[in-house]
Design an enzyme around this catalytic site. Structure first.
Site, PDB file in Angstrom:
ATOM      1  CG  HIS A 211      60.995  18.616  81.394  1.00  0.00           C
ATOM      2  ND1 HIS A 211      60.602  17.745  82.368  1.00  0.00           N
ATOM      3  CD2 HIS A 211      59.939  18.760  80.565  1.00  0.00           C
ATOM      4  CE1 HIS A 211      59.359  17.354  82.137  1.00  0.00           C
ATOM      5  NE2 HIS A 211      58.920  17.955  81.059  1.00  0.00           N
TER       6      HIS A 211
ATOM      7  CG  ASP B  63      56.670  22.873  74.850  1.00  0.00           C
ATOM      8  OD1 ASP B  63      56.846  22.605  76.045  1.00  0.00           O
ATOM      9  OD2 ASP B  63      55.632  22.590  74.230  1.00  0.00           O
TER      10      ASP B  63
END
Ligand code: SDX
Length: 438
Positions: A314, A372
């Site tokens: 991320h 996700d």
């Protein structure tokens, strides 16, 4: 920065010297997180630009909505921690919070819920738009098209200078996104569209519009509805991520709100962003079994191989994504309720997570599972096809996009976004007639 309207507190200056130029840059203290240096006068005073592809160190705006601490794994919506909202709140209450800045009193919640419910139907002619698509069109292609077309149906809420119209457009998008997403799903199945029912809650209504058929009663499973509602809370907003920045940039030109949200949906579709949930599930399916996990971890570490572990890493979280923790709990809750404890995909995901979290490559690069990584397993277990996963992300993120868009419009500091560049192309040269070219 105009401190009258800003929550940022002046905090002295930074001095930049470059060549024979010396520039004082005003500094401002945030209420949480890094201070900022205001460089708006830099080009005028020192004739230089800053360079920050991907905006890794650049604040594009001041915002009071969401705060992330990537090192501590913290996510706050209007100051409230995501795990507390996931545990105690519900998605429509979080929508109210993101839009208005405070948790609603019971009467405020009741009025907000009836307003959203009132807008859940779409103009009947919009059903014709779906028929222009192939049945196998990706639901995100359909949503970009249909949401972009909403401005052709709701002219009375496209004047961005009118606060009342901005509010109606915001409510319409939050209310209609589940209906549009469900219609995209039904159209892909060749099943009739299911109209919303006003006595159902927001998420229950969405599940019924997706899974009900005219020939029999559909009863919403409250455990599954609660899990999906929590998943929507986790996806609602996330500072200035790529799709939110797209919405803000589109909105800065004065484009109508429906066009701005359609732009956000288009950006979210990318596999590096909202498309990662679909890509992560496909990756787990490709890996297939636990014994093949090491082979894929090796591929992810191989610089010559473009393969990346989807659902890992991320831009901001350099620690565990706090949403991934809650997401994993929802995965267990859904699989338990459905009696799918031994879901092979979950086994593969858990093994992949175990190996990656103890591997030096992932530790050194601070790569952890993001939201996700688990969402695909849960959404598949809930009955959604893989190509609907990002459409569900778009459904949930609509409130974040709309709240950020409203904040941008109302911010006196904001103007049309128009970044500069460092030019490294050819110097000026004269045109060469075709017959004289080599
Ligand atoms: C979302 O911004 C948001 O807030 C987004 C989001 C939201 O709610 O809006 O949180 C939603 O988009 C979550 C992220 C979903 N994307 C994925 O899961 C796709 C896989 N992840 C990567 O593509 C990547 O981690 C990004 C895009 C998420 C972040 O990329 P960055 O910050 O630009 O980091 P990078 O690409 O510069 O990577 C740093 C290093 C690189 O190695 P080096 O060049 O330094 O040697 O880490 C490596 C990368 O190769 N790396 C990975 C990896 N992610 C980064 N290696 C293997 N697998 C990965 N997933």
């Amino acid at each position: 920065m105009n401190t009258k309207t800003s929550g940022a507190i002046p905090n002295g200056t930074a001095t930049l010297t470059y060549g024979n130029k010396r520039v004082e840059l005003p500094a401002f203290k945030a209420t949480e997180g890094p201070d900022v240096l205001d460089i708006r006068k830099l080009y005028g005073d020192a004739d230089v630009f800053t360079y920050d592809p991907g905006f890794t160190s650049t604040a594009s705006c001041e915002s009071n909505i969401t705060y992330i601490d990537g090192d501590l794994g913290v996510l706050l919506y209007r100051g409230y921690p995501i795990d507390q909202l996931a545990q105690h709140s519900h998605f429509l209450e979080v929508c109210y919070l993101l839009l208005n800045g405070e948790l609603p009193a019971p009467k405020e919640m009741e009025s907000f819920e009836s307003t959203i419910t009132y807008h859940t139907m779409v103009h009947e002619q919009i059903t014709q738009l779906f028929r222009a698509f192939r049945r196998d069109a990706h639901p995100m292609a359909v949503m970009v098209g249909v949401v972009g077309a909403l401005s052709a149906f709701y002219h009375d809420s496209t004047d961005i200078t009118d606060q009342r119209q901005r509010k109606i457009a915001s409510h319409r998008m939050i209310a209609k996104m589940p209906t549009i997403a469900a219609m995209a799903y039904k159209y892909s199945l060749g099943q009739p569209f299911v109209y919303p029912l006003n006595h159902l809650g927001y998420t229950e209504n969405f599940m019924r519009m997706c899974f009900a058929v005219p020939c029999e009663e559909y009863k919403v499973n409250p455990v599954l509805a609660k899990a999906l509602d929590t998943i929507f809370i986790l996806h609602a907003d996330h500072e200035q991520n790529a799709s939110t920045s797209t919405v803000r940039l589109a909105g800065s030109s004065g484009a109508n709100p429906f066009a701005c949200i359609a732009a956000g949906i288009a950006c979210l579709w990318g596999p590096a962003h909202g498309g990662a949930n679909e890509a992560a599930l496909k990756m787990l399916q490709e890996i297939g079994t636990v014994d093949r996990v090491p082979e894929y971890v090796k591929k992810a570490k191989d610089k010559s191989d473009p393969f990346r572990l989807m659902g890992f890493g991320h831009r901001v979280y350099k620690n565990y994504d706090p949403r991934a923790k809650v997401m994993r709990d929802q995965t267990y809750a859904v699989l338990d309720e459905l009696g799918k404890h031994d879901d092979p995909l979950l086994k593969t995901a858990l093994e992949l997570e175990r190996i990656a979290l103890q591997d030096d490559y992932f530790i050194e690069k601070k790569l952890y599972p993001n939201i996700d990584f688990y969402s695909g397993i849960t959404l598949k277990a809930l009955g959604f096809p893989t190509d609907m996963f990002t459409a569900l992300f778009a459904l949930a993120r609509t409130v974040g996009w709309v709240a950020q868009w409203q904040e941008m419009i109302e911010d006196p500091q904001q103007k049309i976004g128009r970044p500069r560049q460092i030019y490294t192309g050819p110097h000026r040269r004269d045109y060469i007639a075709a017959e004289k070219r080599g």
